[in-house]
Design an enzyme around this catalytic site. Structure first.
Site, mmCIF file in Angstrom:
data_model
loop_
_atom_site.group_PDB
_atom_site.id
_atom_site.type_symbol
_atom_site.label_atom_id
_atom_site.label_comp_id
_atom_site.label_asym_id
_atom_site.label_seq_id
_atom_site.Cartn_x
_atom_site.Cartn_y
_atom_site.Cartn_z
ATOM 1 N N CYS A 135 0.950 21.209 0.020
ATOM 2 C CA CYS A 135 0.542 19.942 0.605
ATOM 3 C C CYS A 135 -0.814 19.576 -0.018
ATOM 4 O O CYS A 135 -1.811 20.262 0.193
ATOM 5 C CB CYS A 135 0.438 20.131 2.117
ATOM 6 S SG CYS A 135 -0.007 18.645 2.987
ATOM 7 N N CYS A 142 -10.451 9.582 4.776
ATOM 8 C CA CYS A 142 -9.418 8.545 4.688
ATOM 9 C C CYS A 142 -10.027 7.235 5.175
ATOM 10 O O CYS A 142 -10.814 7.246 6.119
ATOM 11 C CB CYS A 142 -8.209 8.920 5.558
ATOM 12 S SG CYS A 142 -6.794 7.816 5.344
ATOM 13 N N CYS A 149 -4.440 11.253 14.093
ATOM 14 C CA CYS A 149 -4.693 12.085 12.903
ATOM 15 C C CYS A 149 -6.157 12.487 12.804
ATOM 16 O O CYS A 149 -7.040 11.641 12.854
ATOM 17 C CB CYS A 149 -4.267 11.318 11.656
ATOM 18 S SG CYS A 149 -4.729 12.143 10.127
ATOM 19 N N CYS A 388 0.238 19.332 10.018
ATOM 20 C CA CYS A 388 0.090 17.897 9.752
ATOM 21 C C CYS A 388 -0.985 17.296 10.640
ATOM 22 O O CYS A 388 -0.948 17.478 11.859
ATOM 23 C CB CYS A 388 1.365 17.144 10.116
ATOM 24 S SG CYS A 388 2.773 17.556 9.156
HETATM 25 N N1 SAH Z 1 -1.906 9.384 4.579
HETATM 26 C C1 SAH Z 1 -0.559 9.686 4.354
HETATM 27 C C2 SAH Z 1 -0.282 11.147 4.063
HETATM 28 C C3 SAH Z 1 -1.054 12.202 4.836
HETATM 29 S S1 SAH Z 1 -0.654 12.503 6.501
HETATM 30 C C4 SAH Z 1 0.285 9.227 5.529
HETATM 31 O O1 SAH Z 1 -0.279 8.871 6.543
HETATM 32 O O2 SAH Z 1 1.492 9.186 5.392
HETATM 33 C C5 SAH Z 1 0.878 13.401 6.479
HETATM 34 C C6 SAH Z 1 1.737 13.174 7.723
HETATM 35 O O3 SAH Z 1 1.184 13.835 8.879
HETATM 36 C C7 SAH Z 1 1.841 11.710 8.096
HETATM 37 O O4 SAH Z 1 3.148 11.357 8.430
HETATM 38 C C8 SAH Z 1 0.953 11.637 9.303
HETATM 39 O O5 SAH Z 1 1.228 10.521 10.070
HETATM 40 C C9 SAH Z 1 1.246 12.948 9.978
HETATM 41 N N2 SAH Z 1 0.243 13.301 11.002
HETATM 42 C C10 SAH Z 1 -1.047 12.940 11.043
HETATM 43 N N3 SAH Z 1 -1.650 13.479 12.143
HETATM 44 C C11 SAH Z 1 -0.729 14.203 12.791
HETATM 45 C C12 SAH Z 1 -0.756 15.024 13.972
HETATM 46 N N4 SAH Z 1 -1.883 15.201 14.652
HETATM 47 N N5 SAH Z 1 0.372 15.637 14.355
HETATM 48 C C13 SAH Z 1 1.500 15.493 13.620
HETATM 49 N N6 SAH Z 1 1.597 14.757 12.494
HETATM 50 C C14 SAH Z 1 0.494 14.102 12.070
HETATM 51 FE FE1 SF4 Z 2 -5.090 8.583 6.809
HETATM 52 FE FE2 SF4 Z 2 -4.269 10.355 8.620
HETATM 53 FE FE3 SF4 Z 2 -3.408 7.826 8.749
HETATM 54 FE FE4 SF4 Z 2 -2.528 9.423 6.786
HETATM 55 S S1 SF4 Z 2 -2.170 9.702 8.991
HETATM 56 S S2 SF4 Z 2 -3.266 7.299 6.581
HETATM 57 S S3 SF4 Z 2 -4.371 10.683 6.411
HETATM 58 S S4 SF4 Z 2 -5.533 8.507 8.986
#
Ligand code: SAH
Ligand code: SF4
Length: 415
Positions: A135, A142, A149, A388
């Site tokens: 990953c 970000c 997140c 994630c």
């Molecule tokens: N910025 C990109 C890729 C990184 S995040 C995006 O948002 O797609 C990778 C994945 O993890 C995304 O689907 C995001 O929504 C998910 N994710 C973020 N925070 C999370 C959490 N606390 N629990 C589970 N999944 C989460």
């Molecule tokens: Fe950024 Fe997290 Fe949203 Fe992905 S899920 S776009 S890393 S804030």
């Protein structure tokens, strides 16, 4: 981060806080990792080699870098002994520094990495029975602020360079001992003699799902993935690479055309009200627009389905009606789709809770009943905050009040 101010970038794409520039190396040497072979040849020529020599040397060096994982010019044994110090003076083969390496009880590994100019970011390796997935991060922090997140609670510090992105894969190969172990005496080594075979390796898949929004660092992500896919580079098949986006609609088609890897979309909600709250970029690019862009994604097909990521948040987005609406939307746009249900991974101060297991099971069932695959992802590496959405570098830990201010700032950038 006083120097990461909110400003509008002129141009057609989006308002973005202006990230920091990369600070050049103090010793003035150029990092070769991340540069296409033709660019390396150009640099060799600019440094004084004639065109033919520059081409030949760039081919040799490229092979040592990406096929052998060599980081010292001294070890490039088919290059004249006198030439090696010449290279050493001008160039460097970069890897991010490893600040900390952690191992989860479930085998997941997380590395805290540091760029040459001192910014921290993370990378995670997830071994499974039949594959090993790395990953990879695209940014330090970000610009976006998805509510669930942890990375979203950081400011964008800076974009990672193409070199820093591809070097994550190389570093993982270093750590896993996956470079060929054959004789180091030149290009003529028969690689079939050593352990360098795709099925013998642990690292088989790459997901751009670490810190950051990859499409907001488009050029560097594209250039890095080209090196990962290049047969003379790391030679990983595009089918084994997935780019995840929160839905930067204007860049999705370009991603399909110019990168061509599998697409994952962080959908997470099926109504405007809820998605606006949990994935605020939705205020800019709404659900319908996003799904249209998915339908137009080049090369999407039944054998190359688009993954829709859906984080399960208690009483937020997890009702039977939500599941039915999700099915309706995916059908309406005739999307070759699979849905990944991600149990919410908690982090300190997070405003949500994970849905109950029974709720997640029912949600998954409704989608499966419609003929769309909707597996529930098992959280991995939670004990070391590697799952994630848990990635966030310690240096960035903030107080509640600071977090609130940051939300307001990021929201304002979207309005
Ligand atoms: N910025 C990109 C890729 C990184 S995040 C995006 O948002 O797609 C990778 C994945 O993890 C995304 O689907 C995001 O929504 C998910 N994710 C973020 N925070 C999370 C959490 N606390 N629990 C589970 N999944 C989460
Ligand atoms: Fe950024 Fe997290 Fe949203 Fe992905 S899920 S776009 S890393 S804030």
């Amino acid at each position: 981060m006083a120097d990461t101010e909110l400003m509008q970038i002129p141009g057609h794409i989006d308002p973005l806080p202006v990230p920091r520039e990369v600070t050049p190396r103090e010793d003035g040497r150029i990092d070769l990792i991340g540069l296409p072979r033709t660019r390396i040849a150009e640099l060799f020529e600019q440094a004084g080699l004639d065109t033919k020599q520059a081409k030949l040397r760039s081919r040799q060096v490229f092979h040592w870098l990406y096929h052998r994982g060599i980081t010292q010019f001294e070890a490039m044994t088919d290059i004249a002994k006198t030439m090696r110090p010449w290279l050493e003076e001008r160039f460097v083969v970069g890897r991010p520094d490893v600040v900390e390496a952690q191992h989860s009880t479930d085998g997941t590994r997380k590395w805290l990495l540091r760029t040459a100019d001192g910014h921290d970011f993370e990378m995670v390796f997830i071994p499974d029975a039949d594959r090993g997935t790395l990953c990879v991060s695209s940014q330090v922090g970000c610009t976006l602020n998805c509510r669930f997140c942890h990375t979203g609670t950081m400011r964008l510090v800076r974009n990672l360079t193409a070199g820093e992105i591809v070097a994550q894969v190389m570093l993982a190969r270093d750590a896993l001992g996956e470079w060929p172990k054959g004789r180091m005496d030149g290009l003529e080594t028969d690689e079939s003699e050593n352990r360098y075979s795709s099925d013998g390796r642990l690292l088989t898949n790459i997901v751009m799902m670490g810190m950051g929004e990859p499409l907001y660092n488009f050029d560097n992500v594209r250039d890095a993935l080209k090196l990962v896919m290049d047969g003379h580079g790391l030679a990983l098949s595009r089918r084994r690479i997935t780019l995840s986006t929160s839905g930067i609609v204007p860049l999705m088609i370009r991603a399909g055309e110019e990168i061509g890897v599998n697409l994952a979309v962080s959908l997470h909600a099926v109504t405007k009200e809820v998605r606006d709250e949990i994935v605020p970029i939705n205020k800019k690019y709404g659900i319908e627009e996003l799904l249209e862009a998915c339908a137009a994604y080049p090369r999407a097909s039944n054998s190359r389905r688009i993954t829709f990521e859906y984080v399960m948040l208690k009483d937020m987005n997890d009702s039977d009606d939500d599941a039915r609406e999700l099915v309706r939307l995916l059908r309406k746009y005739k999307l070759p789709a699979k849905v990944n249900l991600i149990p919410f991974n908690p982090w300190p101060g997070a405003p949500y809770e994970c849905s109950e297991p029974e709720r997640i099971r029912r949600f998954s069932e409704i989608i499966f009943e419609s003929g769309i695959s909707a597996p529930v992802r098992t959280p991995r590496g939670r004990d070391i905050d590697a799952a994630c959405g848990q990635l966030k570098t310690a240096a960035e830990k903030k107080s509640r009040a600071e977090l609130e201010r940051l939300w307001a700032e990021k929201q304002a950038a979207l309005d």
